[in-house]
Design a protein around this motif. Sequence first.
Motif, mmCIF file in Angstrom:
data_model
loop_
_atom_site.group_PDB
_atom_site.id
_atom_site.type_symbol
_atom_site.label_atom_id
_atom_site.label_comp_id
_atom_site.label_asym_id
_atom_site.label_seq_id
_atom_site.Cartn_x
_atom_site.Cartn_y
_atom_site.Cartn_z
ATOM 1 N N MET A 132 -5.626 0.872 5.686
ATOM 2 C CA MET A 132 -4.488 0.195 5.068
ATOM 3 C C MET A 132 -4.098 -0.988 5.948
ATOM 4 S SD MET A 132 -0.780 1.810 4.017
ATOM 5 C CE MET A 132 -1.478 2.929 2.860
ATOM 6 N N GLN A 133 -3.983 -2.140 5.350
ATOM 7 C CA GLN A 133 -3.643 -3.340 6.098
ATOM 8 C C GLN A 133 -2.143 -3.415 6.352
ATOM 9 O OE1 GLN A 133 -5.222 -6.745 4.132
ATOM 10 N NE2 GLN A 133 -7.340 -6.104 4.366
ATOM 11 N N ASP A 134 -1.760 -4.145 7.395
ATOM 12 C CA ASP A 134 -0.357 -4.266 7.779
ATOM 13 C C ASP A 134 0.533 -4.695 6.621
ATOM 14 O OD1 ASP A 134 -1.228 -3.626 10.293
ATOM 15 O OD2 ASP A 134 -1.042 -5.641 11.111
ATOM 16 N N LYS A 135 0.125 -5.760 5.950
ATOM 17 C CA LYS A 135 0.961 -6.292 4.864
ATOM 18 C C LYS A 135 1.118 -5.274 3.733
ATOM 19 C CE LYS A 135 1.914 -10.481 6.253
ATOM 20 N NZ LYS A 135 3.277 -10.915 6.485
ATOM 21 N N GLU A 136 0.090 -4.455 3.508
ATOM 22 C CA GLU A 136 0.156 -3.452 2.449
ATOM 23 C C GLU A 136 1.251 -2.424 2.745
ATOM 24 O OE1 GLU A 136 -2.727 -0.272 0.102
ATOM 25 O OE2 GLU A 136 -3.569 -1.566 1.646
ATOM 26 N N VAL A 137 1.372 -2.014 3.992
ATOM 27 C CA VAL A 137 2.421 -1.068 4.392
ATOM 28 C C VAL A 137 3.794 -1.670 4.134
ATOM 29 C CG1 VAL A 137 3.472 0.135 6.347
ATOM 30 C CG2 VAL A 137 1.000 0.122 6.104
ATOM 31 N N LEU A 138 3.961 -2.930 4.508
ATOM 32 C CA LEU A 138 5.245 -3.598 4.306
ATOM 33 C C LEU A 138 5.593 -3.668 2.821
ATOM 34 C CD1 LEU A 138 4.984 -6.567 6.854
ATOM 35 C CD2 LEU A 138 6.090 -4.345 7.182
ATOM 36 N N LYS A 139 4.597 -3.976 1.995
ATOM 37 C CA LYS A 139 4.836 -4.075 0.556
ATOM 38 C C LYS A 139 5.151 -2.716 -0.054
ATOM 39 C CE LYS A 139 2.365 -8.314 -0.419
ATOM 40 N NZ LYS A 139 1.372 -8.995 -1.241
ATOM 41 N N LEU A 140 4.456 -1.674 0.395
ATOM 42 C CA LEU A 140 4.706 -0.337 -0.149
ATOM 43 C C LEU A 140 6.100 0.164 0.201
ATOM 44 C CD1 LEU A 140 1.245 1.343 0.506
ATOM 45 C CD2 LEU A 140 2.266 0.859 -1.721
ATOM 46 N N VAL A 141 6.500 0.000 1.458
ATOM 47 C CA VAL A 141 7.841 0.437 1.871
ATOM 48 C C VAL A 141 8.895 -0.419 1.165
ATOM 49 C CG1 VAL A 141 9.444 0.658 3.812
ATOM 50 C CG2 VAL A 141 7.080 1.404 4.071
ATOM 51 N N GLY A 142 8.656 -1.704 1.071
ATOM 52 C CA GLY A 142 9.594 -2.582 0.374
ATOM 53 C C GLY A 142 9.751 -2.205 -1.088
ATOM 54 N N ALA A 143 8.623 -1.892 -1.734
ATOM 55 C CA ALA A 143 8.673 -1.484 -3.140
ATOM 56 C C ALA A 143 9.438 -0.173 -3.286
ATOM 57 C CB ALA A 143 7.263 -1.339 -3.700
ATOM 58 N N ARG A 144 9.260 0.724 -2.320
ATOM 59 C CA ARG A 144 9.968 2.008 -2.360
ATOM 60 C C ARG A 144 11.472 1.791 -2.199
ATOM 61 N NH1 ARG A 144 10.647 6.742 -4.501
ATOM 62 N NH2 ARG A 144 11.336 8.310 -3.063
ATOM 63 N N ILE A 145 11.860 0.910 -1.305
ATOM 64 C CA ILE A 145 13.283 0.603 -1.110
ATOM 65 C C ILE A 145 13.857 0.016 -2.399
ATOM 66 C CG2 ILE A 145 14.896 -0.939 0.107
ATOM 67 C CD1 ILE A 145 13.113 -0.465 2.634
ATOM 68 N N ARG A 146 13.109 -0.885 -3.048
ATOM 69 C CA ARG A 146 13.567 -1.486 -4.307
ATOM 70 C C ARG A 146 13.785 -0.409 -5.376
ATOM 71 N NH1 ARG A 146 9.490 -4.566 -5.466
ATOM 72 N NH2 ARG A 146 10.289 -6.383 -4.377
ATOM 73 N N VAL A 147 12.828 0.515 -5.519
ATOM 74 C CA VAL A 147 12.951 1.584 -6.515
ATOM 75 C C VAL A 147 14.182 2.432 -6.240
ATOM 76 C CG1 VAL A 147 11.905 3.753 -7.299
ATOM 77 C CG2 VAL A 147 10.514 1.688 -7.144
ATOM 78 N N LEU A 148 14.379 2.836 -4.984
ATOM 79 C CA LEU A 148 15.535 3.669 -4.637
ATOM 80 C C LEU A 148 16.844 2.913 -4.851
ATOM 81 C CD1 LEU A 148 14.101 5.366 -1.435
ATOM 82 C CD2 LEU A 148 14.599 6.494 -3.618
ATOM 83 N N SER A 199 7.762 7.629 1.119
ATOM 84 C CA SER A 199 7.065 8.238 -0.014
ATOM 85 C C SER A 199 6.679 7.094 -0.927
ATOM 86 C CB SER A 199 7.987 9.217 -0.744
ATOM 87 O OG SER A 199 8.376 10.252 0.110
ATOM 88 N N TYR A 200 5.527 6.534 -0.665
ATOM 89 C CA TYR A 200 5.103 5.319 -1.342
ATOM 90 C C TYR A 200 5.052 5.481 -2.854
ATOM 91 C CZ TYR A 200 3.504 3.901 3.287
ATOM 92 O OH TYR A 200 3.429 3.585 4.605
ATOM 93 N N VAL A 201 5.390 4.412 -3.498
ATOM 94 C CA VAL A 201 5.284 4.346 -4.952
ATOM 95 C C VAL A 201 4.315 3.235 -5.287
ATOM 96 C CG1 VAL A 201 7.601 5.182 -5.421
ATOM 97 C CG2 VAL A 201 7.235 2.748 -5.116
ATOM 98 N N SER A 202 3.798 3.287 -6.458
ATOM 99 C CA SER A 202 2.932 2.225 -6.945
ATOM 100 C C SER A 202 3.776 0.966 -7.092
ATOM 101 C CB SER A 202 2.365 2.642 -8.297
ATOM 102 O OG SER A 202 1.917 1.535 -9.010
ATOM 103 N N GLU A 203 3.171 -0.183 -6.913
ATOM 104 C CA GLU A 203 3.920 -1.425 -7.120
ATOM 105 C C GLU A 203 4.225 -1.630 -8.594
ATOM 106 O OE1 GLU A 203 3.322 -4.937 -4.758
ATOM 107 O OE2 GLU A 203 1.704 -3.902 -3.722
ATOM 108 N N ASP A 204 3.559 -0.866 -9.456
ATOM 109 C CA ASP A 204 3.836 -0.903 -10.887
ATOM 110 C C ASP A 204 5.104 -0.093 -11.113
ATOM 111 O OD1 ASP A 204 3.922 -0.808 -13.617
ATOM 112 O OD2 ASP A 204 2.016 0.239 -13.854
ATOM 113 N N PRO A 205 6.193 -0.718 -11.560
ATOM 114 C CA PRO A 205 7.456 0.009 -11.695
ATOM 115 C C PRO A 205 7.455 1.044 -12.809
ATOM 116 C CG PRO A 205 7.677 -2.216 -12.537
ATOM 117 C CD PRO A 205 6.318 -2.107 -11.921
#
Length: 120
Positions: free
Chosen positions: A1-17, A70-76
């Motif tokens: 997993m690349q660095d930027k991917e981790v940032l995007k996954l956590v960011g997407a999770r924060i957005r969903v929550l 708890s990663y979520v898909s970037e697809d909402p």
Amino acid sequence: MQDKEVLKLVGARIRVLRKEKGLSQEALGEKGGFHFSYIGQIERGEKNVSLLNVAKIAKALDVNLIQLFSYVSEDPKMMESDLEIIEIITMLRKSSPEKVRLARNVMRELTSGGEQNHSR
């Protein structure tokens, strides 16, 4: 997993929550002590947020720190079965250890396809 991917996954999770809680980026920022633009940068995966700030965000969202990872898909869009699984997990977290074991055994029976599999 690349660095930027981790940032995007956590960011997407924060957005969903955040959206589940009915909060705007500005409201979350106020609760956590951040500027709303910083929240936006985190959600887009543009900021490598410190662990201390992640903890503040979790507190502002009123969730456990682990829930942010708890990663979520970037697809909402979630499948209906995904929502049901989340509901089951929520119920299990509120149950006694005995009920969790019972649920596990029931799930083993349901997913084994009739096979005898009683290993622990």
